[in-house]
Design a protein around this motif. Sequence first.
Motif, short mmCIF file in Angstrom:
data_model
loop_
_atom_site.label_atom_id
_atom_site.label_comp_id
_atom_site.label_asym_id
_atom_site.label_seq_id
_atom_site.Cartn_x
_atom_site.Cartn_y
_atom_site.Cartn_z
N VAL A 27 4.46 -11.34 3.77
CA VAL A 27 3.09 -11.81 3.51
C VAL A 27 2.47 -10.95 2.41
O VAL A 27 1.74 -11.47 1.55
N THR A 28 2.77 -9.67 2.40
CA THR A 28 2.26 -8.78 1.35
C THR A 28 2.78 -9.22 -0.01
O THR A 28 2.00 -9.30 -0.97
N ILE A 29 4.06 -9.55 -0.09
CA ILE A 29 4.63 -10.03 -1.35
C ILE A 29 3.93 -11.32 -1.79
O ILE A 29 3.55 -11.47 -2.95
N CYS A 30 3.73 -12.22 -0.86
CA CYS A 30 3.04 -13.48 -1.16
C CYS A 30 1.64 -13.21 -1.69
O CYS A 30 1.23 -13.79 -2.70
N HIS A 31 0.91 -12.33 -1.05
CA HIS A 31 -0.46 -12.04 -1.46
C HIS A 31 -0.50 -11.35 -2.83
O HIS A 31 -1.41 -11.62 -3.63
N ILE A 32 0.47 -10.51 -3.12
CA ILE A 32 0.54 -9.87 -4.44
C ILE A 32 0.83 -10.92 -5.50
O ILE A 32 0.19 -10.95 -6.55
N GLU A 33 1.79 -11.80 -5.22
CA GLU A 33 2.16 -12.82 -6.19
C GLU A 33 1.04 -13.82 -6.47
O GLU A 33 0.90 -14.31 -7.59
N THR A 34 0.23 -14.10 -5.47
CA THR A 34 -0.86 -15.06 -5.65
C THR A 34 -2.17 -14.41 -6.09
O THR A 34 -3.17 -15.10 -6.29
N GLY A 35 -2.16 -13.09 -6.21
CA GLY A 35 -3.35 -12.38 -6.66
C GLY A 35 -4.40 -12.17 -5.59
O GLY A 35 -5.52 -11.79 -5.89
N ARG A 36 -4.02 -12.41 -4.34
CA ARG A 36 -4.99 -12.23 -3.24
C ARG A 36 -5.22 -10.76 -2.94
O ARG A 36 -6.24 -10.40 -2.33
N THR A 37 -4.28 -9.91 -3.34
CA THR A 37 -4.42 -8.48 -3.13
C THR A 37 -3.77 -7.73 -4.27
O THR A 37 -2.86 -8.24 -4.91
N LYS A 38 -4.27 -6.52 -4.52
CA LYS A 38 -3.66 -5.64 -5.50
C LYS A 38 -2.82 -4.62 -4.72
O LYS A 38 -3.32 -4.00 -3.78
N PRO A 39 -1.58 -4.44 -5.12
CA PRO A 39 -0.74 -3.50 -4.39
C PRO A 39 -1.12 -2.04 -4.66
O PRO A 39 -1.60 -1.71 -5.75
N SER A 40 -0.89 -1.21 -3.66
CA SER A 40 -1.10 0.23 -3.84
C SER A 40 -0.04 0.76 -4.81
O SER A 40 0.94 0.07 -5.12
N MET A 41 -0.22 1.97 -5.27
CA MET A 41 0.75 2.56 -6.19
C MET A 41 2.12 2.71 -5.50
O MET A 41 3.14 2.51 -6.13
N ILE A 42 2.11 3.01 -4.21
CA ILE A 42 3.38 3.13 -3.47
C ILE A 42 4.07 1.77 -3.40
O ILE A 42 5.28 1.67 -3.64
N SER A 43 3.32 0.73 -3.11
CA SER A 43 3.90 -0.61 -3.05
C SER A 43 4.42 -1.04 -4.41
O SER A 43 5.47 -1.67 -4.52
N ARG A 44 3.68 -0.71 -5.45
CA ARG A 44 4.14 -1.03 -6.81
C ARG A 44 5.48 -0.39 -7.09
O ARG A 44 6.38 -1.01 -7.64
N GLN A 45 5.59 0.88 -6.72
CA GLN A 45 6.84 1.60 -6.96
C GLN A 45 7.99 0.98 -6.16
O GLN A 45 9.09 0.80 -6.66
N ARG A 46 7.72 0.65 -4.91
CA ARG A 46 8.75 0.04 -4.05
C ARG A 46 9.23 -1.30 -4.61
O ARG A 46 10.41 -1.60 -4.62
N ILE A 47 8.28 -2.11 -5.08
CA ILE A 47 8.63 -3.41 -5.64
C ILE A 47 9.45 -3.23 -6.92
O ILE A 47 10.47 -3.88 -7.11
N ALA A 48 8.98 -2.35 -7.80
CA ALA A 48 9.71 -2.10 -9.04
C ALA A 48 11.13 -1.60 -8.75
O ALA A 48 12.10 -2.08 -9.36
N ASP A 49 11.26 -0.67 -7.82
CA ASP A 49 12.59 -0.16 -7.44
C ASP A 49 13.48 -1.28 -6.91
O ASP A 49 14.65 -1.37 -7.26
N ALA A 50 12.91 -2.13 -6.07
CA ALA A 50 13.67 -3.23 -5.48
C ALA A 50 14.14 -4.22 -6.55
O ALA A 50 15.20 -4.84 -6.41
N LEU A 51 13.37 -4.33 -7.63
CA LEU A 51 13.73 -5.22 -8.72
C LEU A 51 14.57 -4.53 -9.79
O LEU A 51 15.03 -5.16 -10.73
N GLY A 52 14.75 -3.22 -9.65
CA GLY A 52 15.53 -2.46 -10.62
C GLY A 52 14.81 -2.28 -11.95
O GLY A 52 15.43 -2.22 -13.00
#
Length: 69
Positions: A27-52
């Motif tokens: 749900v967090t990924i969905c909300h980030i993708e749709t602009g419903r929420t801005k991810p924290s810096m930790i979440s940003r790092q986790r997403i970037a790492d997961a995407l390489g």
Amino acid sequence: MNRVREYRLRRYLSQVDLAEKAGLNEVTICHIETGRTKPSMISRQRIADALGLEVGEVFPDAENPKDAI
């Protein structure tokens, strides 16, 4: 198109796949993708790492921390 979604689709990942790789809720990924929420810096790092990728590639505003708040 949202960069998280763009990079996720390029890697043939579902939202569930990305959430699992990043250690986040789908749900967090969905909300980030749709602009419903801005991810924290930790979440940003986790997403970037997961995407390489670097955080700035996925979240260009992360290079200017005051914009990421």
